[in-house]
Enzyme design. Sequence first.
Site, PDB file in Angstrom:
ATOM      1  N   SER A   1       0.862  -1.077   0.225  1.00  0.00           N
ATOM      2  CA  SER A   1       0.001  -0.186  -0.010  1.00  0.00           C
ATOM      3  C   SER A   1       0.972   1.137  -0.122  1.00  0.00           C
ATOM      4  CB  SER A   1      -0.697   0.124   1.247  1.00  0.00           C
ATOM      5  OG  SER A   1      -1.316  -1.202   1.462  1.00  0.00           O
TER       6      SER A   1
ATOM      7  N   HIS B   1      -2.105  -3.119  -6.780  1.00  0.00           N
ATOM      8  CA  HIS B   1      -2.553  -3.039  -5.424  1.00  0.00           C
ATOM      9  C   HIS B   1      -4.153  -3.012  -5.575  1.00  0.00           C
ATOM     10  CE1 HIS B   1      -3.581   0.249  -1.915  1.00  0.00           C
ATOM     11  NE2 HIS B   1      -3.052  -1.063  -1.685  1.00  0.00           N
TER      12      HIS B   1
ATOM     13  N   GLU C   1      -4.800  -0.264  -8.474  1.00  0.00           N
ATOM     14  CA  GLU C   1      -3.920   0.790  -8.949  1.00  0.00           C
ATOM     15  C   GLU C   1      -2.714   0.033  -9.362  1.00  0.00           C
ATOM     16  OE1 GLU C   1      -4.542   4.090  -5.677  1.00  0.00           O
ATOM     17  OE2 GLU C   1      -3.262   2.443  -4.781  1.00  0.00           O
TER      18      GLU C   1
ATOM     19  N   ASN D   1      -4.862   5.501  -0.504  1.00  0.00           N
ATOM     20  CA  ASN D   1      -4.180   5.587   0.739  1.00  0.00           C
ATOM     21  C   ASN D   1      -3.656   6.883   1.113  1.00  0.00           C
ATOM     22  OD1 ASN D   1      -5.250   2.965   1.282  1.00  0.00           O
ATOM     23  ND2 ASN D   1      -3.424   1.974   1.032  1.00  0.00           N
TER      24      ASN D   1
HETATM   25  N1  3HC Z   1     -15.170 -11.403   0.250  1.00  0.00           N
HETATM   26  C1  3HC Z   1     -15.797 -11.711  -0.782  1.00  0.00           C
HETATM   27  N2  3HC Z   1     -16.875 -10.907  -1.324  1.00  0.00           N
HETATM   28  C2  3HC Z   1     -17.296 -10.025  -0.547  1.00  0.00           C
HETATM   29  C3  3HC Z   1     -16.731  -9.607   0.837  1.00  0.00           C
HETATM   30  C4  3HC Z   1     -15.737 -10.510   1.384  1.00  0.00           C
HETATM   31  N3  3HC Z   1     -15.014 -10.430   2.198  1.00  0.00           N
HETATM   32  N4  3HC Z   1     -17.386  -8.859   1.404  1.00  0.00           N
HETATM   33  C5  3HC Z   1     -18.419  -8.507   0.791  1.00  0.00           C
HETATM   34  N5  3HC Z   1     -18.437  -9.310  -0.436  1.00  0.00           N
HETATM   35  C6  3HC Z   1     -19.289  -8.984  -1.762  1.00  0.00           C
HETATM   36  C7  3HC Z   1     -20.747  -9.730  -1.473  1.00  0.00           C
HETATM   37  O1  3HC Z   1     -20.538 -11.098  -1.818  1.00  0.00           O
HETATM   38  C8  3HC Z   1     -21.491  -8.926  -2.177  1.00  0.00           C
HETATM   39  O2  3HC Z   1     -21.346  -9.195  -3.771  1.00  0.00           O
HETATM   40  P1  3HC Z   1     -22.474  -9.599  -4.408  1.00  0.00           P
HETATM   41  O3  3HC Z   1     -23.282  -8.292  -4.657  1.00  0.00           O
HETATM   42  O4  3HC Z   1     -22.070 -10.210  -5.602  1.00  0.00           O
HETATM   43  O5  3HC Z   1     -23.391 -10.794  -3.737  1.00  0.00           O
HETATM   44  C9  3HC Z   1     -20.904  -7.563  -2.284  1.00  0.00           C
HETATM   45  O6  3HC Z   1     -19.459  -7.619  -1.753  1.00  0.00           O
HETATM   46  C10 3HC Z   1     -21.445  -6.599  -1.389  1.00  0.00           C
HETATM   47  O7  3HC Z   1     -21.580  -7.169  -0.065  1.00  0.00           O
HETATM   48  P2  3HC Z   1     -22.698  -7.135   0.913  1.00  0.00           P
HETATM   49  O8  3HC Z   1     -24.114  -6.670   0.192  1.00  0.00           O
HETATM   50  O9  3HC Z   1     -22.826  -8.406   1.610  1.00  0.00           O
HETATM   51  O10 3HC Z   1     -22.323  -6.274   1.959  1.00  0.00           O
HETATM   52  P3  3HC Z   1     -22.368  -4.615   2.011  1.00  0.00           P
HETATM   53  O11 3HC Z   1     -23.248  -4.038   0.968  1.00  0.00           O
HETATM   54  O12 3HC Z   1     -22.370  -4.130   3.479  1.00  0.00           O
HETATM   55  O13 3HC Z   1     -20.808  -4.244   1.562  1.00  0.00           O
HETATM   56  C11 3HC Z   1     -18.330  -3.942   1.438  1.00  0.00           C
HETATM   57  C12 3HC Z   1     -19.780  -4.727   2.022  1.00  0.00           C
HETATM   58  C13 3HC Z   1     -18.303  -4.384   0.119  1.00  0.00           C
HETATM   59  C14 3HC Z   1     -17.238  -4.550   2.344  1.00  0.00           C
HETATM   60  C15 3HC Z   1     -18.874  -2.614   1.724  1.00  0.00           C
HETATM   61  O14 3HC Z   1     -19.197  -2.158   3.106  1.00  0.00           O
HETATM   62  C16 3HC Z   1     -17.774  -1.415   1.290  1.00  0.00           C
HETATM   63  O15 3HC Z   1     -17.497  -1.172   0.156  1.00  0.00           O
HETATM   64  N6  3HC Z   1     -17.043  -1.120   2.251  1.00  0.00           N
HETATM   65  C17 3HC Z   1     -15.660  -0.311   2.129  1.00  0.00           C
HETATM   66  C18 3HC Z   1     -14.607  -1.092   1.886  1.00  0.00           C
HETATM   67  C19 3HC Z   1     -13.477  -0.261   1.604  1.00  0.00           C
HETATM   68  O16 3HC Z   1     -13.384   1.074   1.559  1.00  0.00           O
HETATM   69  N7  3HC Z   1     -12.268  -0.952   1.172  1.00  0.00           N
HETATM   70  C20 3HC Z   1     -10.970  -0.292   1.167  1.00  0.00           C
HETATM   71  C21 3HC Z   1     -10.169  -0.313   2.188  1.00  0.00           C
HETATM   72  S1  3HC Z   1      -8.440   0.616   2.025  1.00  0.00           S
HETATM   73  C22 3HC Z   1      -7.562  -0.819   1.220  1.00  0.00           C
HETATM   74  O17 3HC Z   1      -7.984  -1.826   0.834  1.00  0.00           O
HETATM   75  C23 3HC Z   1      -6.297  -0.420   0.812  1.00  0.00           C
HETATM   76  C24 3HC Z   1      -5.260  -1.259   1.280  1.00  0.00           C
HETATM   77  O18 3HC Z   1      -3.919  -0.964   0.998  1.00  0.00           O
HETATM   78  C25 3HC Z   1      -5.249  -1.111   3.127  1.00  0.00           C
END
Ligand code: 3HC
Length: 279
Positions: free
Chosen positions: A114, A135, A147, A185
Amino acid sequence: MGIVGSGIMGAGVAEVAAKAGFEVVLRSRAQSSADALAAGLEKSLHRQVEKGKLDDAERRATLERLRVVTDLGELEACDLVLESVVEDLATKQHLFTELDRVCADGAILATNTSTLPVVDLAMQTGRPDRVCGIHFFNPAPAMALVEVVRAITTSDETVSAARSFAERCGKVVVDVRDQAGFIVNALLFPYLNNAVKLLEGNVATRDDIDAAMKGGCNFPMGPLELLDLVGLDTSLAILEALYAEFHDPNYAPAPLLRRLVSAERCGRKSGAGFYEYRR
Ligand code: 3HC
């Protein structure tokens, strides 16, 4: 392709790539984590079949495309290896030296880091032109973005191969230079860090901070929930790397974040962080 590391990101990317049709060799250091990972992937795919998102033949074909191994040497035939091990420069540098030894000369070696400098990994190898960042975001199967990170040494061919890989995985791809935090990030972590500082200063409760950003900005998760998802240890490492690069006080990790990590409350994966999770 090869993936090194069986944490949240390694497992997520393995699922994405195997579903997209790539033959994936995933290397985990311990047989126990390799087994846990294979079981987790089976469960995730099974859930998708139950939801009607995947048919059973695709589920089986996806699993057949994934091989979990413990020996790094098994990656020798891969055209692309993406590492997703702990956010620690020395660990990743050591791994890149090993990958350079094991993999064929033409193979691309990529990092899912990241914040760490991609060039510092590239220079551990005899092929700095064939090293880049790819990424993914957490959770990798659900997040649209990748990315592609170009180090000073990365060739155009490598960037274009990395883009094709991510596009074949169905992702939206953006290009970015090798600077700590890349795009997402660099913008996200001051926000997350400042949310911890608000909590620390008793400006608002945990639940109200999260409710405010969900309700006020339409974010899918509040900042404290998101930190728990990313992992507080990973978040601390990201902030430390950003602070080391820019010395911007917004990147200086909130003391509470550091204390939670010391207490091994690393978020969802460890059963507790800002929130408690049933395991
Ligand atoms: N693994 C696989 N699929 C997943 C999952 C997981 N852990 N979590 C959710 N999903 C899938 C679900 O199966 C669903 O897919 P579908 O529509 O095809 O069935 C879809 O994602 C939406 O999930 P849900 O409806 O169950 O749940 P939500 O609507 O609450 O969404 C979320 C969950 C997608 C995690 C949403 O809350 C979200 O977008 N959160 C923000 C996450 C974010 O900002 N991530 C970036 C973090 S920073 C980063 O990663 C950078 C790194 O370097 C640190």
